[in-house]
Design an enzyme around this catalytic site. Structure first.
Site, PDB file in Angstrom:
ATOM      1  N   CYS A  74      18.874  54.960  63.346  1.00  0.00           N
ATOM      2  CA  CYS A  74      18.951  55.384  61.949  1.00  0.00           C
ATOM      3  C   CYS A  74      20.352  55.038  61.464  1.00  0.00           C
ATOM      4  CB  CYS A  74      18.711  56.886  61.864  1.00  0.00           C
ATOM      5  SG  CYS A  74      19.085  57.568  60.240  1.00  0.00           S
ATOM      6  N   CYS A 181      18.566  50.209  56.321  1.00  0.00           N
ATOM      7  CA  CYS A 181      17.913  51.469  56.734  1.00  0.00           C
ATOM      8  C   CYS A 181      16.758  51.018  57.607  1.00  0.00           C
ATOM      9  CB  CYS A 181      17.410  52.215  55.502  1.00  0.00           C
ATOM     10  SG  CYS A 181      16.219  53.532  55.863  1.00  0.00           S
TER      11      CYS A 181
HETATM   12  N1  DGL Z   1      15.884  55.299  58.949  1.00  0.00           N
HETATM   13  C1  DGL Z   1      16.967  56.017  58.331  1.00  0.00           C
HETATM   14  C2  DGL Z   1      18.152  55.053  58.126  1.00  0.00           C
HETATM   15  O1  DGL Z   1      18.186  54.026  58.781  1.00  0.00           O
HETATM   16  C3  DGL Z   1      16.407  56.731  57.145  1.00  0.00           C
HETATM   17  C4  DGL Z   1      17.331  57.645  56.483  1.00  0.00           C
HETATM   18  C5  DGL Z   1      16.722  58.825  55.785  1.00  0.00           C
HETATM   19  O2  DGL Z   1      16.010  59.593  56.417  1.00  0.00           O
HETATM   20  O3  DGL Z   1      17.054  59.004  54.607  1.00  0.00           O
HETATM   21  O4  DGL Z   1      19.075  55.287  57.382  1.00  0.00           O
END
Ligand code: DGL
Length: 249
Positions: A74, A181
């Site tokens: 993430c 993301c």
């Molecule tokens: N997959 C997360 C990232 O790479 C998502 C972030 C979120 O939950 O807002 O930032």
């Protein structure tokens, strides 16, 4: 630390599956435990302190499960929490994803670039260091507030409406798109439909290669069965189904 222990991987939901997919291509004989924190999704708008606490609890859980390395799949959690986690858990290697902006610098510096990421990532000190170091002075930074949530929800209609409303203005203006993301590679086709012929940059492949090097250096590469264990913090069966469907396609 034992070779045969699992590799832990976490995200605010199923987005990190896009990272795991790349990892299993280079490390197919490892066992994995993937933690999808849908209970606390989204991470992108959380205060730093709250996010550190959330990540700390996930790491504690993964260590109880005897993980030998932890992948932060993430960008938001990586940007905000990896420094804290590395200081706190000095014996465990943390491998953290970050927006592939250096890749643009290496491969397509002269092209105009759109970086899509959460508000948390774009505002973070870690991302700003990266951005200032590799700035090509032809870059738009876009805080995609709410986008990870609707991808997590899997609502295609909402996704297309969101993209039309928010990225339509970049059509014809950008040639590179950084998917900053881990949820966004899941909608790469939808983005392409709006922006046309752009080149996508995603840090997952480099992370996977880096993870392999780290494990090699520590003599921690295993020859296991390649089992993937999926845990969702709300125990949602629907998440599990979607996760494996994406992983297997
Ligand atoms: N997959 C997360 C990232 O790479 C998502 C972030 C979120 O939950 O807002 O930032």
């Amino acid at each position: 630390m034992y070779k045969n222990n699992k590799i832990g991987i976490f995200d605010s939901g199923i987005g990190g599956v896009t990272v795991l997919k790349e990892i299993i291509k280079v490390l197919p004989y490892e066992n994995y435990i993937y933690y999808s924190d849908s209970k606390n999704n989204p991470y992108g708008d959380k205060e730093d302190k709250e996010l550190l606490n959330i990540c700390d609890n996930i790491v504690k859980y993964l260590l109880e499960e005897k993980c030998k390395a932890i992948v932060i799949a993430c960008n938001t959690a990586s940007a905000k929490a990896v420094g804290f986690l590395r200081k706190k858990y000095i014996n465990i290697p943390f491998i953290a994803i970050e927006p592939a902006y250096k890749m643009v610098y290496d491969l397509a510096y002269d092209k105009t670039t759109l970086v899509m990421a959460t508000k948390g990532t774009i505002e973070s000190e870690k991302f700003n260091l990266l951005y200032n170091k590799y700035n090509n002075h032809k870059t738009y930074l876009m805080e995609c507030v709410g986008l990870a949530d609707i991808i997590e929800e899997g609502n295609n209609k909402k996704i297309d409406e969101y993209l039309k409303r928010n990225i339509g203005i970049y059509k014809g203006k950008v040639q590179n798109v950084v998917l900053g993301c881990t949820h966004y590679p899941l909608i790469q086709k939808n983005i392409q439909e709006i922006l046309g012929n752009v080149t996508f940059f995603n840090g997952a492949k480099r992370l996977a290669d880096h993870l392999k090097v780290v494990l090699q250096e520590k003599d921690l590469i295993a020859k296991n069965e390649g089992i993937i264990n999926f845990i969702d913090s709300q125990k949602l069966e629907s998440k599990k189904e979607r996760f494996f469907k994406i992983l297997e396609n």
